[in-house]
Write a protein that holds these residues in place. Structure first.
Motif, mmCIF file in Angstrom:
data_model
loop_
_atom_site.group_PDB
_atom_site.id
_atom_site.type_symbol
_atom_site.label_atom_id
_atom_site.label_comp_id
_atom_site.label_asym_id
_atom_site.label_seq_id
_atom_site.Cartn_x
_atom_site.Cartn_y
_atom_site.Cartn_z
ATOM 1 N N LEU A 24 0.827 -1.203 0.000
ATOM 2 C CA LEU A 24 0.000 0.000 0.000
ATOM 3 C C LEU A 24 0.864 1.256 0.000
ATOM 4 N N PRO A 25 0.600 2.171 -0.925
ATOM 5 C CA PRO A 25 1.383 3.413 -0.922
ATOM 6 C C PRO A 25 1.104 4.211 0.356
ATOM 7 N N ASP A 26 2.133 4.808 0.894
ATOM 8 C CA ASP A 26 2.029 5.654 2.086
ATOM 9 C C ASP A 26 1.457 4.927 3.302
ATOM 10 N N ALA A 27 1.749 3.644 3.421
ATOM 11 C CA ALA A 27 1.291 2.889 4.592
ATOM 12 C C ALA A 27 2.444 2.741 5.573
ATOM 13 N N ARG A 28 2.100 2.766 6.837
ATOM 14 C CA ARG A 28 3.096 2.550 7.894
ATOM 15 C C ARG A 28 2.448 1.736 9.001
ATOM 16 N N VAL A 29 3.277 0.977 9.712
ATOM 17 C CA VAL A 29 2.795 0.124 10.795
ATOM 18 C C VAL A 29 2.903 0.876 12.108
ATOM 19 N N PHE A 30 1.815 0.871 12.863
ATOM 20 C CA PHE A 30 1.779 1.461 14.199
ATOM 21 C C PHE A 30 1.558 0.329 15.193
ATOM 22 N N ASP A 31 2.592 -0.002 15.947
ATOM 23 C CA ASP A 31 2.505 -1.056 16.948
ATOM 24 C C ASP A 31 1.957 -0.453 18.231
ATOM 25 N N SER A 32 0.672 -0.640 18.465
ATOM 26 C CA SER A 32 0.031 -0.023 19.629
ATOM 27 C C SER A 32 0.475 -0.657 20.947
ATOM 28 N N GLU A 33 1.206 -1.766 20.881
ATOM 29 C CA GLU A 33 1.773 -2.323 22.113
ATOM 30 C C GLU A 33 2.809 -1.368 22.709
ATOM 31 N N THR A 34 3.412 -0.531 21.870
ATOM 32 C CA THR A 34 4.382 0.428 22.398
ATOM 33 C C THR A 34 3.702 1.433 23.332
ATOM 34 N N VAL A 35 2.418 1.667 23.126
ATOM 35 C CA VAL A 35 1.674 2.536 24.047
ATOM 36 C C VAL A 35 1.585 1.852 25.408
ATOM 37 N N GLY A 36 1.363 0.544 25.406
ATOM 38 C CA GLY A 36 1.363 -0.199 26.668
ATOM 39 C C GLY A 36 2.703 -0.115 27.358
ATOM 40 N N ALA A 37 3.790 -0.233 26.579
ATOM 41 C CA ALA A 37 5.132 -0.130 27.152
ATOM 42 C C ALA A 37 5.375 1.271 27.720
ATOM 43 N N LEU A 38 4.849 2.277 27.052
ATOM 44 C CA LEU A 38 4.974 3.662 27.531
ATOM 45 C C LEU A 38 4.244 3.846 28.863
ATOM 46 N N LEU A 39 3.062 3.262 28.972
ATOM 47 C CA LEU A 39 2.241 3.445 30.176
ATOM 48 C C LEU A 39 2.657 2.564 31.345
ATOM 49 N N ARG A 40 3.322 1.454 31.054
ATOM 50 C CA ARG A 40 3.647 0.488 32.107
ATOM 51 C C ARG A 40 4.373 1.123 33.294
ATOM 52 N N PRO A 41 5.444 1.905 33.112
ATOM 53 C CA PRO A 41 6.101 2.489 34.288
ATOM 54 C C PRO A 41 5.247 3.572 34.966
ATOM 55 N N VAL A 42 4.452 4.265 34.197
ATOM 56 C CA VAL A 42 3.615 5.329 34.762
ATOM 57 C C VAL A 42 2.501 4.739 35.617
#
Length: 174
Positions: A24-42
């Motif tokens: 797909l042109p102009d497609a990118r993958v967003f791994d929403s698990e990284t949001v979980g990793a961001l929130l885990r310490p907080v």
């Protein structure tokens, strides 16, 4: 637009997302698990079984994906298992409020194929993730009725990730 790839843990969502991004042109993958990793310490003092259980995870995923799309345009591919219908409704409503169209695609295969794929996965992270993925086959099975209603189902039993991506890119159900 977002193409949300849902399915059981170990179904091949991330691999399919990478294949789909190449199609797909102009497609990118967003791994929403990284949001979980961001929130885990907080949110370390707020116990949950899964980071998706934190309401901020769902809100931050919507906000982040929306901001990325507004900045880059194109298509955002989100390979993320969501087995809670309540959480999916919340995510969908959040995207709708932001005017972001979402194509919800369920990558599904028969239980024996899923088990074989999990057990034969040779990716380094699979050594520890495999048993966890196997334990989540039953919750996936229990979620199937609402998932089939809420998503476009692509049966991947006899498809490679590249073939699955081609089906999704063509915009048809398998």
């Amino acid at each position: 637009m977002i193409i949300w790839l849902n399915g059981s843990y170990g179904a091949g969502k991330t691999t399919t997302a990478r294949e789909l991004a190449a199609l797909l042109p102009d497609a990118r993958v967003f791994d929403s698990e990284t949001v979980g990793a961001l929130l885990r310490p907080v949110l370390a003092g707020v116990p949950v079984g899964n980071f998706q259980d934190w309401p901020p995870w769902r809100g931050v995923v919507v906000a982040t994906a929306t901001q990325v799309l507004r900045y880059t345009g194109g298509t955002l591919l989100v390979p993320q298992t969501v087995l809670s219908e309540e959480y999916w409704v919340e995510l969908s409503a959040g995207f709708a409020e932001q005017g972001v169209p979402v194509r919800h695609v369920l990558l599904h295969c028969d239980p024996d194929t899923l088990t074989r794929r999990i057990r034969t996965d040779t990716a380094p992270e699979s050594a520890t993730a495999g048993p966890w993925r196997l334990r989540h086959r039953e919750p996936y099975r229990e979620a199937l009725p609402w998932l089939r209603r809420a998503a476009e189902v692509v049966d991947t039993t006899d498809l490679t990730p590249a073939q699955t991506a081609a089906v999704i890119a063509a915009g048809r159900e398998a």
